[in-house]
Design an enzyme around this catalytic site. Structure first.
Site, short mmCIF file in Angstrom:
data_model
loop_
_atom_site.label_atom_id
_atom_site.label_comp_id
_atom_site.label_asym_id
_atom_site.label_seq_id
_atom_site.Cartn_x
_atom_site.Cartn_y
_atom_site.Cartn_z
N GLU A 101 -0.50 7.27 12.87
CA GLU A 101 0.10 8.36 12.11
C GLU A 101 -0.09 9.70 12.80
OE1 GLU A 101 -1.12 9.29 8.16
OE2 GLU A 101 -3.08 8.41 8.45
N HIS A 160 -9.74 3.32 -0.31
CA HIS A 160 -8.31 2.97 -0.25
C HIS A 160 -8.02 2.00 -1.39
CE1 HIS A 160 -4.42 1.85 0.91
NE2 HIS A 160 -4.62 1.32 2.09
N HIS A 166 -2.19 9.26 5.42
CA HIS A 166 -2.58 7.93 4.96
C HIS A 166 -4.06 7.72 5.32
CE1 HIS A 166 -2.19 3.81 3.74
NE2 HIS A 166 -2.53 3.36 4.92
N CYS A 182 0.80 -1.23 0.00
CA CYS A 182 0.00 0.00 0.00
C CYS A 182 0.83 1.27 0.00
CB CYS A 182 -0.98 -0.02 1.17
SG CYS A 182 -2.21 -1.31 0.96
N PHE A 227 1.17 -2.88 4.45
CA PHE A 227 1.48 -4.22 4.94
C PHE A 227 2.94 -4.52 4.60
CE2 PHE A 227 -3.01 -6.32 4.87
CZ PHE A 227 -3.45 -5.36 5.76
N LYS A 249 -9.06 9.41 1.41
CA LYS A 249 -9.65 8.06 1.42
C LYS A 249 -11.08 8.11 1.95
CE LYS A 249 -5.30 5.49 1.86
NZ LYS A 249 -4.33 6.54 2.20
#
Lengths: 80, 412, 418
Positions: free
Chosen positions: C318, C344, C307, C167, C403, C339
């Site tokens: 974050e 996403h 993110h 990602c 990930f 997002k």
């Protein structure tokens, strides 16, 4: 619910799903969490999914690695 | 700052670990054999290169084994070997300065086929929690980083076979920007039925039934390549850091260049390979005249072999038929993202041993190619500069130049 | 001499509208494009919502042969690349100095799954029947196909590759492309990322780890970054492509420079494939390195594109990272997650977010975070709830987390005369 699931059965299921060697004694030790055994959140999700698929456990059950296999055993065997 | 190779970890059909791999490659041993990863084999490709004796036990923590595909088992095991070979404890490297780059091609296909089968056969709730981290192309970089506590810059490059060389160049770039050490390489485990089904469409795989003649690049009988599993990981370090800790510098990663000439247009790759080689030599600060050995891509397709030979001819001119060229992968197969990294590992060993390993099985190198293809037995050679060539299935052409390290000047 | 990297073209295919214009209208209006999944029958899945692209490849200009050959994510990239290339009005003398660097996390999942179902008799056969496979299936195995298709469209002969760091691939592809220019390996690189993961296997694998939102009865409000009632991310799809060009190359030909790629760095948490550390140390480190490269300090950052996936863990992680690296500035600078509107899209989203950042710089508008009704007390920054804001922006930061433990950061600055 699966009232017949023994500590040894659950231990074997956890080992199979997570790669962590777990004994029946460890499953019945209430002080021992999944974290202590080295089972992480993904591993635990795999264990829960297996119990939901094949041992009649409710799909609503959620559990965190800081809980113990004994809590899970009690849940799945209807003792909780 | 020079990026240097200080550790090798290889897993190939020819051997696990440099100690087994090098003698087999040096002696031109053919390690190809019938497909055994699935039975029966209904597909027209019957010979492959399998690492048949590799099982994760003893290499991989069982907790990691259940959540990873075989390609990640290879990468993790190779990374461990490379660290041991380099005598490098990651805890001694500053945090944030030890990173990982891997090349990828098909990802965790066998794990993926098992999970997608559960989905289609039994339903969505049968897909396990590890599918999300086992199948994707970044699985090896992530697991190597986690398994070894590496918090530096990470990367995953996909340019198929050529991506292995691109990954090494990317790791060298991280060292130039300040990283102290990088684990870099690639691994492939492409033998589940669905992956084989996908590869068949490439139209480039050998259907030969005899392991000793299935993969014969540059020969009159060339009729496709034999796919393989395996790969390699290297430790590359800043030369000063390596020398400061008193470890042997095995080779200098001196130059790299990549070009592109179109998917499945291997006939067009001569110009692309030539420009890649020229660019890599220019970055290394050497001339074509300095090259002592070439490790060939060796697709074993008539047009592709001719294009590669043309690139070599145009690079070396009159000298083309006197520069030893070799394709040791003919002995163990072509393991996609791991293929070129294994060639780099082999080139490092060739430099160290002063030996060019042969192209196993080939006895009839095409005369029209004007190559000095090393066949039969290994050849002694004083190798200061090695050139590694690679092409990706989707049209990339990459070249990497390795140089023998200069001996440390005697001080007083 | 340092080679600087200009952005001279932009193309987007995103949920809620194709093309840069429709994309920006959606974001600045704060509209959400999340809805029930229509691309396949999602009955029986835990999460049955997604942000889908209304995308007709023929209408978007692709030929029948291209549509047959390209998986959906490649089609997105091809159309986005065409838009970006057209805007850049490139006149390039040397194709060997033109590269392509694309990103994707899961590649041709859609095509792989479709052909799997066909060749395996819907999962019945382990030994799949290869004779039933599509003639283009071999192009699905490796996402290098994505870069190759884009390269063929623009005539690239330089370095062509795909970055597949899960990602963070969309940020890393642009960052890697910028380095190819900085290191003098190319003068122009068509950079970007694409993903089309809305297929049963991808939805099932996020179901299995409860990463996606199950707010199936209210899809328009399901993506809720930084909100107390968030319950995971909403899967998206799409592509964005940026034409990156060496600064002097752009200046010499009189190109319109949209922005500068001023800094990029990645670090890994070496902690867990999906878990994040509470403190955000590694993301903070990546941000610090990217700002160092850009020669900017915390007070120079005018906007942070987060993110902001909307998982419980991420948004706190974050927020901690921003506090750690930006200090007091973290509480002053607007931070938002697009997002919340377009979902996403895994490997694509980083490039789509960078496209939004370029537009934020050129238009002087900060896109909002939709659905942020009740802020999580542990997420205590200014997340620009609901409504876009006009603001003069000179430098923006975009971050990603993936990930594998990957943390990436890109700094873009407003184009200024050199």
């Amino acid at each position: 619910m699966d009232a017949h699931l023994s500590p040894n059965d659950l231990a074997a299921l956890i080992s199979r799903c997570t790669g962590v060697t777990v004994t029946g004694e460890q499953v019945t030790d209430s002080d021992r969490t999944f974290d202590d055994l080295g089972v992480d959140s993904l591993g635990l999700m795999g264990v829960l999914a297996e119990l939901q698929r094949n041992h009649g456990m409710s799909r609503d059950v959620d559990m965190q690695p800081d809980q113990s296999p004994l809590e899970l055993l009690n849940l799945v065997s209807g003792r909780a | 700052m020079s990026p240097v190779v200080t550790g090798l970890g290889v897993i190939a059909p020819s051997g696990i670990g440099v100690g087994d791999f090098w003698p087999a490659v040096r002696d031109g041993h053919v390690a190809l054999g019938p497909v055994s990863r699935f039975e029966p084999n209904p597909y027209p490709v019957v010979v492959t290169g399998e690492v048949s004796e590799f099982e994760p036990e003893g290499w991989i923590d069982p907790r990691i084994t259940v959540q990873t595909d075989r390609f990640t088992h290879f990468a993790l095991a190779a990374a461990g070997m490379a660290l041991r070979d380099a005598e490098l404890d990651p805890r001694t490297v500053p945090p944030f300065e030890f990173g990982v780059v891997t090349a990828s091609y098909s990802g965790g296909v066998e794990f993926g086929q098992r999970e997608i089968e559960r989905l289609w056969k039994d339903g969505p709730e049968h897909v396990g929690p590890y599918q999300s981290i086992a199948w994707f192309y970044a699985a090896c970089t992530g697991q190597i980083s986690i398994g070894n506590g590496l918090r530096g810059p990470s990367g995953v490059l996909v340019a198929d076979e050529a991506g292995g060389l691109d990954a090494i160049a990317a790791a060298a770039g991280e060292l130039r920007r300040g990283a102290k050490a990088m684990l870099v390489g690639g691994a492939e485990a492409p033998f589940c039925p669905y992956s084989m089904c996908c590869q068949l469409g490439l139209g480039l795989l050998s259907t030969g039934e005899d392991p000793t003649t299935a993969y014969l690049p540059f020969s009159y009988r060339a009729n496709g390549f034999t796919p393989a599993e395996g790969g390699a990981m290297l430790v590359v370090e800043d030369e000063e850091a390596a020398r400061a800790r008193g470890v042997d510098v095995r080779a200098v990663v001196a130059g790299h260049c990549a070009t592109y000439t179109g998917t499945q247009r291997f006939d067009r790759s001569a110009e692309g390979l030539l420009r890649a080689a020229e660019g890599a030599l220019a970055e290394a600060g050497v001339d074509a005249a300095d090259v002592d050995v070439v490790f060939l891509d060796a697709l074993a397709d008539r047009r592709a072999d001719a294009a590669e030979a043309e690139a070599v001819r145009r690079l070396f001119g009159d000298r083309a038929d006197r520069v030893p060229a070799t394709a040791p992968k003919a002995g163990y197969g072509r393991c996609y993202s791991g293929a070129a990294v294994l060639d780099v590992a082999t080139a490092v060993l060739a430099i160290e041993h002063g030996t060019v390993p042969p192209t196993p099985g080939v006895r009839d190198c095409r005369f029209d190619l004007d190559l000095d293809l090393v066949t039969g037995a290994a050849r002694a050679a004083d190798i200061r500069t090695a050139l590694v060539l690679s092409r990706g299935q989707h049209g990339g052409n990459s070249a990497l130049v390795l140089r023998r390290p200069e001996p440390i000047q005697g001080g007083n | 001499m340092t080679r600087r990297v200009a952005v001279t073209g932009l193309g987007v295919v995103a949920p809620g509208g194709n093309g840069t214009k429709a994309f920006w209208e959606l974001l600045t209006a704060g509209r959400t494009a999340t809805r029930p999944i229509s691309l396949f029958d999602a009955a029986g899945f835990r999460s049955r919502i997604a942000a889908e692209c209304d995308f007709d490849p023929a209408e978007a200009g692709l030929t029948a042969a291209e549509v047959a050959r390209m998986d959906r994510y490649v089609q997105f990239a091809a159309v986005a690349a065409d838009e970006a290339w057209q805007q850049a009005e490139m006149d390039l003398a040397d194709p060997w100095r033109l590269g392509v660097c694309t990103g994707s996390a899961v590649g041709a999942t859609t095509l792989l799954e479709r052909d799997y179902a066909v060749t395996s008799n819907a999962g019945a056969d382990w030994l799949v029947d290869a004779r039933l496979a599509s003639p283009f299936l071999h192009r699905a195995l490796s996402p290098a196909a994505l870069a190759a298709e884009v390269a063929d469209r623009v005539g690239a002969r330089g370095p062509v590759r795909t970055v597949s760091t899960g990602c963070t691939a969309g940020l890393d592809a642009v960052g890697h492309a910028a380095r190819l220019i900085e290191e003098d390996r190319a003068d122009v690189v068509v950079a970007g990322a694409a993903e089309s993961p809305i297929s049963p296997i991808a939805v099932a694998c996020f179901d299995a780890i409860r990463a996606t939102s199950a707010r199936n009865d209210d899809p328009a409000h399901a993506a809720r970054p930084f909100d107390l009632d968030r319950d995971g991310f909403v899967l998206g799809e799409g592509a964005a492509v940026l034409v990156l060009e060496e600064w002097e190359h752009a200046r010499r030909r009189g190109a319109v420079v949209l922005a500068e790629v001023a800094g990029f760095a990645t670090r890994s948490n070496a902690h867990h494939m999906t878990g994040l550390t509470a403190e955000g140390v590694e993301m903070a480190e990546a941000v610090r390195r990217a700002m160092d490269q850009a020669r900017l300090g915390p007070d120079d950052v005018d906007y942070v594109n987060a993110h902001g996936s909307g998982t419980r863990q991420n948004d706190r992680h974050e927020t901690a990272a921003f506090r750690r690296v930006l200090g007091a500035r973290a509480y002053e600078v607007p931070v938002s997650s697009i997002k919340s509107m377009i979902g996403h899209s895994l490997g694509a989203i980083g490039s789509i977010e960078l496209a939004a950042c370029v537009l934020a710089l050129t238009e002087g508008v900060v896109p909002p975070t939709a659905n942020l009704d009740t802020p999580d007390p542990e997420c205590d920054l200014d997340y620009v709830p609901h409504t876009a804001r006009e603001r003069d922006l000179r430098a923006v930061l975009s971050v990603g987390s993936g990930f594998g433990g990957f943390q990436s950061a890109v700094v873009l600055t407003r184009a200024r005369r050199s």
